[in-house]
Design a protein around this motif. Structure first.
Motif, PDB file in Angstrom:
ATOM      1  N   ARG A  28       0.800  -1.224   0.000  1.00 13.95           N
ATOM      2  CA  ARG A  28       0.000   0.000   0.000  1.00 13.95           C
ATOM      3  C   ARG A  28       0.832   1.274   0.000  1.00 13.95           C
ATOM      4  O   ARG A  28       0.540   2.214  -0.731  1.00 13.95           O
ATOM      5  CB  ARG A  28      -0.920  -0.016   1.232  1.00 13.95           C
ATOM      6  CG  ARG A  28      -1.961   1.050   1.289  1.00 13.95           C
ATOM      7  CD  ARG A  28      -3.005   0.709   2.327  1.00 13.95           C
ATOM      8  NE  ARG A  28      -3.746  -0.477   1.941  1.00 13.95           N
ATOM      9  CZ  ARG A  28      -4.914  -0.472   1.302  1.00 13.95           C
ATOM     10  NH1 ARG A  28      -5.499   0.659   1.006  1.00 13.95           N
ATOM     11  NH2 ARG A  28      -5.512  -1.603   0.976  1.00 13.95           N
ATOM     12  N   ALA A  29       1.860   1.275   0.825  1.00 11.48           N
ATOM     13  CA  ALA A  29       2.602   2.525   0.994  1.00 11.48           C
ATOM     14  C   ALA A  29       3.983   2.227   1.555  1.00 11.48           C
ATOM     15  O   ALA A  29       4.118   1.840   2.706  1.00 11.48           O
ATOM     16  CB  ALA A  29       1.861   3.457   1.937  1.00 11.48           C
ATOM     17  N   CYS A  30       5.010   2.445   0.747  1.00 11.56           N
ATOM     18  CA  CYS A  30       6.366   2.114   1.190  1.00 11.56           C
ATOM     19  C   CYS A  30       7.060   3.292   1.873  1.00 11.56           C
ATOM     20  O   CYS A  30       8.211   3.170   2.276  1.00 11.56           O
ATOM     21  CB  CYS A  30       7.188   1.609   0.010  1.00 11.56           C
ATOM     22  SG  CYS A  30       7.429   2.846  -1.272  1.00 11.56           S
ATOM     23  N   ILE A  31       6.357   4.427   2.004  1.00  5.89           N
ATOM     24  CA  ILE A  31       6.904   5.536   2.808  1.00  5.89           C
ATOM     25  C   ILE A  31       6.242   5.419   4.174  1.00  5.89           C
ATOM     26  O   ILE A  31       5.034   5.617   4.306  1.00  5.89           O
ATOM     27  CB  ILE A  31       6.589   6.906   2.169  1.00  5.89           C
ATOM     28  CG1 ILE A  31       6.997   6.931   0.696  1.00  5.89           C
ATOM     29  CG2 ILE A  31       7.269   8.027   2.968  1.00  5.89           C
ATOM     30  CD1 ILE A  31       8.456   6.706   0.424  1.00  5.89           C
ATOM     31  N   ASN A  32       7.034   5.095   5.185  1.00  2.00           N
ATOM     32  CA  ASN A  32       6.453   4.642   6.453  1.00  2.00           C
ATOM     33  C   ASN A  32       6.828   5.458   7.684  1.00  2.00           C
ATOM     34  O   ASN A  32       6.290   5.223   8.754  1.00  2.00           O
ATOM     35  CB  ASN A  32       6.818   3.172   6.698  1.00  2.00           C
ATOM     36  CG  ASN A  32       6.421   2.308   5.524  1.00  2.00           C
ATOM     37  OD1 ASN A  32       7.263   1.880   4.748  1.00  2.00           O
ATOM     38  ND2 ASN A  32       5.135   2.090   5.378  1.00  2.00           N
ATOM     39  N   TRP A  80       3.861   4.960  17.101  1.00  2.00           N
ATOM     40  CA  TRP A  80       4.827   3.997  17.642  1.00  2.00           C
ATOM     41  C   TRP A  80       6.276   4.445  17.458  1.00  2.00           C
ATOM     42  O   TRP A  80       7.196   3.823  18.008  1.00  2.00           O
ATOM     43  CB  TRP A  80       4.649   2.677  16.880  1.00  2.00           C
ATOM     44  CG  TRP A  80       4.755   2.941  15.408  1.00  2.00           C
ATOM     45  CD1 TRP A  80       3.743   3.299  14.555  1.00  2.00           C
ATOM     46  CD2 TRP A  80       5.947   2.983  14.623  1.00  2.00           C
ATOM     47  NE1 TRP A  80       4.226   3.557  13.297  1.00  2.00           N
ATOM     48  CE2 TRP A  80       5.576   3.368  13.314  1.00  2.00           C
ATOM     49  CE3 TRP A  80       7.295   2.730  14.908  1.00  2.00           C
ATOM     50  CZ2 TRP A  80       6.512   3.514  12.282  1.00  2.00           C
ATOM     51  CZ3 TRP A  80       8.230   2.877  13.873  1.00  2.00           C
ATOM     52  CH2 TRP A  80       7.817   3.259  12.586  1.00  2.00           C
ATOM     53  N   ASP A  81       6.506   5.498  16.698  1.00  2.00           N
ATOM     54  CA  ASP A  81       7.841   5.847  16.201  1.00  2.00           C
ATOM     55  C   ASP A  81       8.664   6.531  17.302  1.00  2.00           C
ATOM     56  O   ASP A  81       8.270   7.584  17.805  1.00  2.00           O
ATOM     57  CB  ASP A  81       7.661   6.785  14.997  1.00  2.00           C
ATOM     58  CG  ASP A  81       8.967   7.131  14.322  1.00  2.00           C
ATOM     59  OD1 ASP A  81      10.051   6.831  14.869  1.00  2.00           O
ATOM     60  OD2 ASP A  81       8.903   7.724  13.222  1.00  2.00           O
ATOM     61  N   SER A  82       9.808   5.951  17.656  1.00  4.35           N
ATOM     62  CA  SER A  82      10.628   6.531  18.729  1.00  4.35           C
ATOM     63  C   SER A  82      11.215   7.880  18.332  1.00  4.35           C
ATOM     64  O   SER A  82      11.632   8.658  19.185  1.00  4.35           O
ATOM     65  CB  SER A  82      11.756   5.569  19.122  1.00  4.35           C
ATOM     66  OG  SER A  82      12.591   5.317  18.020  1.00  4.35           O
TER      67      SER A  82
END
Ligand code: ZN
Length: 272
Positions: free
Chosen positions: A149-153, A180-182
């Motif tokens: 769906r989306a490879c920019i994450n 969730w991104d530290s």
């Protein structure tokens, strides 16, 4: 405390219950000032009629969803569709067009090539978007969507791309995809310094999540510190709408849409 004047309804939240006209009327009935529309309900009535409905409503058209999906097998076809999406955004008076990257082309194991495909697609689309006065809002999606769906994450990756591509593109920060991104706090601050934050989407992450796509939660029902992220986004200089965007096949899409909107307003005030 969040205020109703900051809340916009993304039509996906009630997409099983309301068509475009009903969604516009619903926003007005509940006192919302902003709406984000999807292309499908526009296509149902045709672009001219959709533009009349939306522009005639007096609502702020925060965004049009959705385009992108560049990392595909047929780049020219994808680019043509993205240019049409820009034209649709301009026709309905949307400030931004929401973009997601797209997954890996069929059979590929090369995610780096997919990233390059997204960059090249955006570079090819940008002149048309700039000429139309439509900003592109690149939305990093949760990494569970990277393949299909989306490879920019990550916000970091999306902001890097914006910096590489120049004017006319920014990032849409959706709490569901980035909570969730530290590095989130650092990257929100950086995107703000670079004046790249153009959208803020809200919903919640349920535990357990029963479906990767269609089981998003209402604000307050999950584990995301939405108010905390909102504070960071505002401290970074973003003061636009909070767009509530809930895909919920088994719960909110089955409820009375007026109840859904009332709940959005209440939860936004209490949890955002
Ligand atoms: Zn979103």
């Amino acid at each position: 405390m969040a205020d109703i004047s900051q809340l916009a309804l993304n039509t996906a939240t009630v997409r099983m219950q309301w068509n475009l006209k009903q969604a516009v009327e619903g926003c007005l009935r509940h006192g919302l000032k902003g709406i984000t529309v999807w292309r499908e309900p526009i296509a149902e009535v045709g672009l001219a009629e959709a533009a009349k409905i939306v522009r005639g409503s007096g609502l702020d058209v925060v965004g049009l969803c959705r385009a992108g999906l560049f990392a595909a097998d047929t780049p020219q076809k994808v680019l043509d569709d993205n240019r049409r999406a820009v034209d649709e955004a301009a026709a309905v008076g949307a400030r931004t067009l929401c973009i997601i990257g797209g997954g890996l082309p069929g059979g590929s194991k090369d995610i780096k090539a997919a990233w390059g495909g997204v960059r090249d697609g955006l570079a090819a689309l940008l002149p048309h978007a700039r000429a139309a006065g439509v900003g592109l809002a690149l939305e990093p999606l949760h990494p569970m969507y990277a393949a299909d769906r989306a490879c920019i994450n990550t916000l970091e990756h999306a902001t890097d791309l914006c910096e590489e591509l120049g004017e006319g593109i920014g990032v849409a920060i959706d709490v569901y995809h980035v909570w969730w991104d530290s590095y989130l706090g650092r990257e929100i601050a950086r995107a703000g310094r670079l004046k790249r934050i153009v959208g803020f989407h809200i919903c919640d992450w349920l535990v357990p999540t029963r479906d990767m796509l269609l089981d998003r939660g209402m604000m307050g029902d999950g584990v995301i510190d939405i108010a905390g992220i909102r504070e960071q986004v505002e401290a970074a200089g973003f003061h636009g709408y909070h767009e509530v965007e809930i895909f919920s096949a088994e719960n909110w899409w089955k409820r009375d849409p007026d109840e859904v909107v009332r709940t959005c307003i209440d939860r936004h005030r209490r949890f955002c």
